[in-house]
Design a protein around this motif. Structure first.
Motif, PDB file in Angstrom:
ATOM      1  N   VAL A 192       1.859  36.547  31.393  1.00 15.71           N
ATOM      2  CA  VAL A 192       2.609  36.162  30.182  1.00 15.71           C
ATOM      3  C   VAL A 192       3.663  37.210  29.853  1.00 15.71           C
ATOM      4  O   VAL A 192       4.802  36.887  29.499  1.00 15.71           O
ATOM      5  N   GLN A 193       3.290  38.475  29.995  1.00 16.99           N
ATOM      6  CA  GLN A 193       4.227  39.549  29.666  1.00 16.99           C
ATOM      7  C   GLN A 193       5.417  39.573  30.625  1.00 16.99           C
ATOM      8  O   GLN A 193       6.573  39.695  30.200  1.00 16.99           O
ATOM      9  N   GLU A 194       5.134  39.442  31.913  1.00 18.36           N
ATOM     10  CA  GLU A 194       6.179  39.579  32.927  1.00 18.36           C
ATOM     11  C   GLU A 194       7.113  38.378  32.978  1.00 18.36           C
ATOM     12  O   GLU A 194       8.339  38.537  33.031  1.00 18.36           O
ATOM     13  N   TYR A 195       6.540  37.184  32.943  1.00 14.47           N
ATOM     14  CA  TYR A 195       7.338  35.986  33.211  1.00 14.47           C
ATOM     15  C   TYR A 195       7.809  35.249  31.959  1.00 14.47           C
ATOM     16  O   TYR A 195       8.610  34.327  32.071  1.00 14.47           O
ATOM     17  N   ILE A 196       7.323  35.639  30.790  1.00 16.42           N
ATOM     18  CA  ILE A 196       7.765  34.967  29.565  1.00 16.42           C
ATOM     19  C   ILE A 196       8.344  35.954  28.567  1.00 16.42           C
ATOM     20  O   ILE A 196       9.535  35.899  28.226  1.00 16.42           O
ATOM     21  N   LEU A 197       7.516  36.894  28.101  1.00 16.03           N
ATOM     22  CA  LEU A 197       7.930  37.762  26.995  1.00 16.03           C
ATOM     23  C   LEU A 197       9.044  38.722  27.397  1.00 16.03           C
ATOM     24  O   LEU A 197       9.999  38.927  26.635  1.00 16.03           O
ATOM     25  N   ASP A 198       8.925  39.334  28.571  1.00 16.82           N
ATOM     26  CA  ASP A 198       9.961  40.285  28.990  1.00 16.82           C
ATOM     27  C   ASP A 198      11.320  39.610  29.145  1.00 16.82           C
ATOM     28  O   ASP A 198      12.355  40.186  28.798  1.00 16.82           O
ATOM     29  N   LYS A 199      11.345  38.390  29.660  1.00 12.12           N
ATOM     30  CA  LYS A 199      12.613  37.680  29.839  1.00 12.12           C
ATOM     31  C   LYS A 199      13.236  37.309  28.500  1.00 12.12           C
ATOM     32  O   LYS A 199      14.460  37.360  28.327  1.00 12.12           O
ATOM     33  N   ILE A 200      12.394  36.940  27.524  1.00 16.19           N
ATOM     34  CA  ILE A 200      12.923  36.582  26.200  1.00 16.19           C
ATOM     35  C   ILE A 200      13.406  37.819  25.463  1.00 16.19           C
ATOM     36  O   ILE A 200      14.488  37.817  24.846  1.00 16.19           O
ATOM     37  N   SER A 201      12.632  38.898  25.515  1.00 15.53           N
ATOM     38  CA  SER A 201      12.998  40.111  24.776  1.00 15.53           C
ATOM     39  C   SER A 201      14.284  40.733  25.302  1.00 15.53           C
ATOM     40  O   SER A 201      15.039  41.354  24.550  1.00 15.53           O
ATOM     41  N   LYS A 202      14.564  40.583  26.612  1.00 18.05           N
ATOM     42  CA  LYS A 202      15.816  41.121  27.154  1.00 18.05           C
ATOM     43  C   LYS A 202      17.030  40.428  26.555  1.00 18.05           C
ATOM     44  O   LYS A 202      18.083  41.041  26.351  1.00 18.05           O
ATOM     45  N   ARG A 203      16.893  39.156  26.253  1.00 21.57           N
ATOM     46  CA  ARG A 203      18.007  38.413  25.659  1.00 21.57           C
ATOM     47  C   ARG A 203      18.186  38.738  24.180  1.00 21.57           C
ATOM     48  O   ARG A 203      19.293  38.622  23.647  1.00 21.57           O
ATOM     49  N   LEU A 204      17.119  39.151  23.521  1.00 21.62           N
ATOM     50  CA  LEU A 204      17.186  39.409  22.080  1.00 21.62           C
ATOM     51  C   LEU A 204      17.693  40.812  21.758  1.00 21.62           C
ATOM     52  O   LEU A 204      18.117  41.060  20.628  1.00 21.62           O
ATOM     53  N   HIS A 205      17.600  41.741  22.713  1.00 24.67           N
ATOM     54  CA  HIS A 205      18.057  43.130  22.515  1.00 24.67           C
ATOM     55  C   HIS A 205      17.388  43.741  21.287  1.00 24.67           C
ATOM     56  O   HIS A 205      18.043  44.200  20.340  1.00 24.67           O
ATOM     57  N   LEU A 206      16.060  43.772  21.285  1.00 26.14           N
ATOM     58  CA  LEU A 206      15.297  44.271  20.150  1.00 26.14           C
ATOM     59  C   LEU A 206      15.178  45.792  20.196  1.00 26.14           C
ATOM     60  O   LEU A 206      15.263  46.407  21.261  1.00 26.14           O
ATOM     61  N   SER A 207      14.971  46.381  19.023  1.00 26.07           N
ATOM     62  CA  SER A 207      14.689  47.814  18.954  1.00 26.07           C
ATOM     63  C   SER A 207      13.281  48.076  19.483  1.00 26.07           C
ATOM     64  O   SER A 207      12.501  47.151  19.715  1.00 26.07           O
ATOM     65  N   LYS A 208      12.931  49.341  19.666  1.00 26.53           N
ATOM     66  CA  LYS A 208      11.620  49.676  20.212  1.00 26.53           C
ATOM     67  C   LYS A 208      10.493  49.194  19.308  1.00 26.53           C
ATOM     68  O   LYS A 208       9.472  48.697  19.778  1.00 26.53           O
ATOM     69  N   VAL A 209      10.685  49.347  17.998  1.00 26.65           N
ATOM     70  CA  VAL A 209       9.649  48.923  17.057  1.00 26.65           C
ATOM     71  C   VAL A 209       9.476  47.416  17.102  1.00 26.65           C
ATOM     72  O   VAL A 209       8.361  46.892  17.214  1.00 26.65           O
ATOM     73  N   LYS A 210      10.580  46.681  17.023  1.00 22.39           N
ATOM     74  CA  LYS A 210      10.508  45.228  17.052  1.00 22.39           C
ATOM     75  C   LYS A 210      10.040  44.717  18.414  1.00 22.39           C
ATOM     76  O   LYS A 210       9.356  43.695  18.496  1.00 22.39           O
ATOM     77  N   HIS A 211      10.399  45.426  19.469  1.00 25.17           N
ATOM     78  CA  HIS A 211       9.988  45.015  20.812  1.00 25.17           C
ATOM     79  C   HIS A 211       8.472  45.091  20.955  1.00 25.17           C
ATOM     80  O   HIS A 211       7.831  44.189  21.531  1.00 25.17           O
ATOM     81  N   SER A 212       7.866  46.147  20.409  1.00 25.95           N
ATOM     82  CA  SER A 212       6.419  46.295  20.463  1.00 25.95           C
ATOM     83  C   SER A 212       5.729  45.182  19.679  1.00 25.95           C
ATOM     84  O   SER A 212       4.752  44.584  20.141  1.00 25.95           O
TER      85      SER A 212
END
Length: 331
Positions: free
Chosen positions: A92-112
């Motif tokens: 889930v982390q590799e194939y879903i969440l990481d791909k979405i978070s890269k597009r959102l450009h979140l800060s470290k706090v929000k990314h966590s």
């Protein structure tokens, strides 16, 4: 089978090696157990990891049905599904969440927090569907009296026991994931709190033979949590998406009312009026006020948001925007 793309290598069995390859290590261990099924010598041991143990034949009006009770061997089964959960977590982390978070450009706090909510959305959604299927097929929704009648419920159907084992495996896997995911030190106490609360109450319902009541309470609790974490994901994508928080606030109050009512009904009126008011661990009878209230009454533990010392500039106490900001700051 590699879950993460690595650009550098680490010393074998070093700290960084384990962190970056923990899912691959878990997959190898799971594969070893599955290979054990192919050989007669090791098949019996492999089944100990994969299938729930302690099955008994319970006579019915027409024939016999197979039910299960708990015992020390459940720990081996839980261990196996901890590794399964770690693998699914990495997928889930590799194939879903990481791909979405890269597009959102979140800060470290929000990314966590985005990763935390993303994982919990998947878990809560699957658990709600699974739990709803179990309570419907077992008839617990259509017959509420079955929650306390014939207590203690020592013998469990296969799907009920397997559900509890998987629930315990998930929340136990969440403890090492705090290390593997390099969760910030400021976030660890909060996450440890709700992880331990879930473990205590799920294990309590399972071990004290309050599994039926625990299923209904978990269904209500997970429904609320799914809506909350979904609202938080939409908020991270666009801070103007606040409608789901309003829906969550309404559902939160309703589900807490149902949880309180159901716990009082089952424990205060159902179990309290039964004749077997005794503490008898050998027969699985824990029908005492302390055990029942400690497990059933608090299974739907609520989460209360904590505030910060510095509020956003647009915070207005008492306003709908201000209330939402207060709820979202530390989640």
């Amino acid at each position: 089978m590699a879950f993460r793309r690595r650009t550098k290598s680490y010393p074998l069995f070093s700290q960084e090696f384990v962190i970056h390859n923990h899912a691959d290590i878990g997959f190898c261990l799971v594969l070893c157990v599955l290979i054990g099924l192919m050989f007669e010598v090791t098949a019996k041991t492999a089944f100990l990891f994969i299938l729930p143990q302690y099955n008994v034949s319970v006579p019915t009006a027409d024939s016999e049905t197979v039910h299960y009770h708990y015992g020390p061997k459940d720990l081996v089964t839980i261990l196996f599904y901890i590794f399964i959960t770690i693998i699914l977590h990495a997928v889930v982390q590799e194939y879903i969440l990481d791909k979405i978070s890269k597009r959102l450009h979140l800060s470290k706090v929000k990314h966590s927090k985005f990763n935390e909510s993303g994982q919990l959305v998947v878990f809560h959604l699957s658990s709600v569907i699974w739990c709803f299927y179990v309570v419907v097929t077992e008839g617990y929704l259509t017959n509420p009296r079955s929650l306390w009648e014939d207590y203690p419920h020592v013998y469990l159907p296969f799907q009920v026991k397997f559900f509890y084992l998987c629930q315990l495996a998930y929340w136990l896997h969440a403890l090492p994931e705090l290390y593997f995911q390099k969760v910030r030190k400021e976030e660890i106490p909060r996450q440890l709190q709700y992880i331990c609360l879930y473990l205590v109450h799920i294990a309590g319902a399972y071990l004290l033979n309050l599994s039926r009541l625990g299923l209904i309470l978990l269904l209500l609790q997970y429904s609320t949590e799914f809506l909350f974490h979904m609202a938080r994901l939409f908020y991270f994508a666009d801070e103007n998406n606040e409608k789901l928080f309003n829906a969550w606030a309404a559902v939160f109050g309703v589900t807490r009312l149902f949880i309180l009512t159901l716990a009082v009904l089952a424990i205060g009126f159902g179990l309290a009026r039964m004749e077997n008011q005794a503490f008898d661990p050998e027969k699985g009878n824990f029908n005492t006020l302390l055990c029942s209230c400690g497990t059933g009454g608090n299974t739907g533990t609520s989460r209360v948001p904590s505030g910060e010392s510095q509020l956003p500039q647009d915070y207005q106490p008492g306003s709908s925007r201000g209330n939402l900001v207060t709820m979202k700051m530390e989640w």
